[in-house]
Enzyme design. Structure first.
Site, PDB file in Angstrom:
ATOM      1  N   GLU A 252      21.648  48.568  64.990  1.00 27.22           N
ATOM      2  CA  GLU A 252      20.798  47.666  64.467  1.00 27.22           C
ATOM      3  C   GLU A 252      21.363  46.247  64.385  1.00 27.22           C
ATOM      4  O   GLU A 252      22.166  45.868  63.257  1.00 27.22           O
ATOM      5  CB  GLU A 252      20.123  48.098  63.161  1.00 27.22           C
ATOM      6  N   CYS A 286      17.083  39.949  60.151  1.00 22.97           N
ATOM      7  CA  CYS A 286      17.287  40.058  61.545  1.00 22.97           C
ATOM      8  C   CYS A 286      15.846  40.001  62.268  1.00 22.97           C
ATOM      9  O   CYS A 286      15.995  39.371  63.395  1.00 22.97           O
ATOM     10  CB  CYS A 286      17.810  41.326  61.999  1.00 22.97           C
TER      11      CYS A 286
HETATM   12  P1  NAD Z   1      29.911  39.304  60.115  1.00 19.88           P
HETATM   13  O1  NAD Z   1      29.783  39.367  61.628  1.00 19.88           O
HETATM   14  O2  NAD Z   1      31.447  39.129  59.625  1.00 19.88           O
HETATM   15  O3  NAD Z   1      29.359  40.798  59.310  1.00 19.88           O
HETATM   16  C1  NAD Z   1      28.209  41.255  59.757  1.00 19.88           C
HETATM   17  C2  NAD Z   1      28.260  42.433  58.723  1.00 19.88           C
HETATM   18  O4  NAD Z   1      29.009  43.431  59.617  1.00 19.88           O
HETATM   19  C3  NAD Z   1      28.832  42.461  57.376  1.00 19.88           C
HETATM   20  O5  NAD Z   1      27.942  43.346  56.669  1.00 19.88           O
HETATM   21  C4  NAD Z   1      30.290  42.893  57.580  1.00 19.88           C
HETATM   22  O6  NAD Z   1      30.472  43.302  56.182  1.00 19.88           O
HETATM   23  C5  NAD Z   1      30.197  43.938  58.583  1.00 19.88           C
HETATM   24  N1  NAD Z   1      31.282  43.933  59.436  1.00 19.88           N
HETATM   25  C6  NAD Z   1      32.130  42.856  60.037  1.00 19.88           C
HETATM   26  N2  NAD Z   1      33.027  43.263  60.541  1.00 19.88           N
HETATM   27  C7  NAD Z   1      33.101  44.800  60.626  1.00 19.88           C
HETATM   28  C8  NAD Z   1      33.859  45.783  61.057  1.00 19.88           C
HETATM   29  N3  NAD Z   1      35.076  45.630  61.766  1.00 19.88           N
HETATM   30  N4  NAD Z   1      33.580  47.030  60.731  1.00 19.88           N
HETATM   31  C9  NAD Z   1      32.568  47.051  59.901  1.00 19.88           C
HETATM   32  N5  NAD Z   1      31.716  46.246  59.581  1.00 19.88           N
HETATM   33  C10 NAD Z   1      31.971  45.073  59.718  1.00 19.88           C
HETATM   34  O7  NAD Z   1      28.852  38.285  59.566  1.00 19.88           O
HETATM   35  P2  NAD Z   1      28.527  37.811  58.116  1.00 19.88           P
HETATM   36  O8  NAD Z   1      28.939  36.285  58.002  1.00 19.88           O
HETATM   37  O9  NAD Z   1      28.817  38.714  57.082  1.00 19.88           O
HETATM   38  O10 NAD Z   1      26.918  37.720  58.568  1.00 19.88           O
HETATM   39  C11 NAD Z   1      26.349  36.869  59.492  1.00 19.88           C
HETATM   40  C12 NAD Z   1      26.186  37.592  60.869  1.00 19.88           C
HETATM   41  O11 NAD Z   1      25.694  38.901  60.730  1.00 19.88           O
HETATM   42  C13 NAD Z   1      24.541  36.880  60.977  1.00 19.88           C
HETATM   43  O12 NAD Z   1      24.718  35.825  62.028  1.00 19.88           O
HETATM   44  C14 NAD Z   1      23.742  37.933  61.548  1.00 19.88           C
HETATM   45  O13 NAD Z   1      23.823  37.983  63.040  1.00 19.88           O
HETATM   46  C15 NAD Z   1      24.370  39.339  61.243  1.00 19.88           C
HETATM   47  N6  NAD Z   1      23.792  40.126  60.331  1.00 19.88           N
HETATM   48  C16 NAD Z   1      22.754  40.788  60.618  1.00 19.88           C
HETATM   49  C17 NAD Z   1      21.981  41.786  59.953  1.00 19.88           C
HETATM   50  C18 NAD Z   1      20.850  42.590  60.427  1.00 19.88           C
HETATM   51  O14 NAD Z   1      20.224  42.789  59.580  1.00 19.88           O
HETATM   52  N7  NAD Z   1      20.961  42.909  61.779  1.00 19.88           N
HETATM   53  C19 NAD Z   1      22.567  41.743  58.587  1.00 19.88           C
HETATM   54  C20 NAD Z   1      23.508  40.950  58.162  1.00 19.88           C
HETATM   55  C21 NAD Z   1      24.206  40.130  58.916  1.00 19.88           C
END
Ligand code: NAD
Length: 480
Positions: A252, A286
């Protein structure tokens, strides 16, 4: 703060405990930037215990009857409702969203548990007529095995509840790596399952450095399925790793939802619903509407109306009941939103309102409306995940469809029109996993949620939600 904010431990094999090393990470209140507590940071030794617990629990949980699973899940849903006010306060303190949103998320979560409890009892196979007399052929549904789930901070409860009830109802065990930014409400959620009588090891909760945990869990032979909610960039990495080890996946991921307002739309309805969904959770959703495409005949009226609604938002600490929009959830989002706006303005966009951080304490950002935003600006191409509304005019149906479908994302799309013909045409023309016309009707427990293209694959919720935790086994048997 009315509640005393709790520190969060790991929940492994039915026990709450610190990491074996005693390591922790700080948790920050995004409204004050204060460190309010700690969350245990799991290492490989902790993950090994969680894996062993999930493996052992799966062997017996898969043999429990769907009716027994249903009873535990229904009890968990009732306990979640009873504790919703307390859990909402914990969530707001660590994540920032207004209290009413946090409580709504918690109560909707209880409905999700109820729905999947019932779906578990309807995990039907089928009988297939055979080509020969005396041959009986049928399919049965079997749980896929222990699951590794990675869930984000924007809807800390909801994102877990899009996965855990379906997995448990199907007969799987699950290890959840919850969001380190908002861990305590996740722990309260897990306590609800514990108190409802879920056997040890069926549900395990860990936190830590996300990449360290996913690098270890995904390839591990005990894990049979990987489910992730988060950004497209991370989702692609995790799906690739899962593919190397032939693990089932549900992804997702991000979106960049077009919101189309046709010339015959009820403008007030469009303004009210789209603005409420734009500023909900400070835009960190999202399926937030992110590219506003408005027919040129209504454009000025829509921009003026949206600007006024944006200026009327009460931005503040989510614990204050007058607040309509809280802070961004962490400092990375503030930097990201600032850079989106600077880039757009640099390329010629106009700021109708907002465009700045608000105050010098807490991760607050003003509700922002941008016009004249060039298509090559980052905000028209990358998921904004914040309280920014870029509004662009269009002149005809084909042009707006082309713009709506321009990006590789395909999560949600919105349209407003009073013409049944236009509604039918736009519903089929949009490349999107979900389309909501003349209202905001996504993410209900009984409806499927998920995207196509760079927004990921697989569905959560609805009758589809449990399918991704089940294998279809075919059995054919002949008389002897
Ligand atoms: P990010 O890309 O660092 O992290 C997004 C999420 O992924 C976080 O919960 C993080 O803990 C997890 N994550 C990151 N690297 C990971 C890895 N290697 N293995 C497992 N989990 C990992 O970015 P962020 O600053 O935390 O969030 C911003 C971006 O994340 C946004 O631009 C948005 O696109 C996306 N996001 C999407 C949703 C959604 O509901 N689809 C939710 C939260 C964040």
């Amino acid at each position: 703060m009315a509640i005393e904010y709790p520190n969060t431990n790991l929940y492994i094999d039915g026990k709450w405990r610190p990491a074996v090393t005693g390591d922790t990470l700080d948790v920050i209140n995004p409204a004050t930037e204060e460190v309010i507590g700690q969350v245990a940071r799991a290492q490989h030794a902790d993950l090994d215990e969680a894996l062993e617990a999930a493996d052992k629990a799966f062997a017996s949980w898969k043999k429990t009857t769907p009716l027994d699973r249903y009873r535990i899940l229904r009890k968990a849903a009732d306990l979640l409702r009873e504790r919703a006010s307390m859990i909402a306060e914990v969530m707001t303190t660590e994540q920032g969203k207004p209290l009413a949103e946090a409580k709504g998320e918690t109560l909707m979560g209880a409905d999700r548990i109820d729905w999947m409890a019932e779906e578990g009892r309807r995990a039907y196979g089928r009988v297939i007529p055979a080509r020969s007399d005396g041959v009986y052929q049928f399919t049965v549904k079997e749980p896929v095995g222990p699951v590794a789930a990675f869930t984000p901070w924007n809807f800390p409860l909801n994102q877990i509840l899009q996965k855990v009830p379906a997995a448990i109802a199907a007969g799987c065990s699950i290890i959840v790596k919850g969001p380190e930014e908002a861990p305590a409400c996740c722990a309260e959620l897990v306590k609800v399952f514990e108190d409802a009588g879920l056997p040890a090891g069926v549900l395990n909760l860990v936190f830590g450095i996300p990449a360290e945990i996913s690098d270890y869990l995904i390839p591990h032979p005990i894990i049979k399925k990987v489910t992730f909610t988060g950004s497209t960039a991370v989702g692609k990495q995790l799906a690739a790793k899962a593919g190397e080890h032939m693990k089932l996946v549900t992804m997702e991921l991000g979106g960049h939802s077009p919101a189309i307002v046709f010339a015959d739309a009820d403008v007030d309805t469009a303004l009210n619903i789209l603005s409420a969904n734009k500023f909900r959770n400070a835009g960190q959703v999202c399926v937030s509407p992110t590219r506003f495409l408005v027919h040129e005949s209504l454009y000025n009226q829509f921009v003026d109306g949206f600007t006024k609604i944006s200026q009327n938002q009460v931005v503040g600490n989510g614990l204050d009941t007058s607040t309509t929009m809280g802070p961004l959830a962490h400092d990375r989002r503030v930097d990201a939103i600032e850079s989106f706006v600077l880039d757009a303005v640099d390329k010629g966009a106009k700021v109708k309102t907002g465009g700045q951080r608000k105050g010098n304490k807490g991760y607050f950002y003003e509700p922002t409306v941008l016009t004249d935003v060039p298509l090559n600006s980052r905000i028209m191409n990358e998921e904004p995940f914040g309280p920014i509304a870029p509004i662009t005019p269009f002149s005809n149906f084909d042009d707006v469809v082309q713009e709506a479908n321009r990006l590789p994302y395909g999560l949600a799309a919105y349209a407003y029109t009073t013409s049944a013909k236009t509604a039918g045409a736009i519903g089929s023309a949009l490349s999107s996993g979900m389309v909501s016309i003349n209202h905001h009707g996504l993410a209900m427990p009984e409806t499927p949620f998920g995207g196509i293209g760079d927004s990921g694959f697989g569905k959560e919720g609805g009758m589809e939600g449990i399918e991704s935790y089940l294998h279809t086994k075919f059995i054919t048997q002949a008389d002897v």
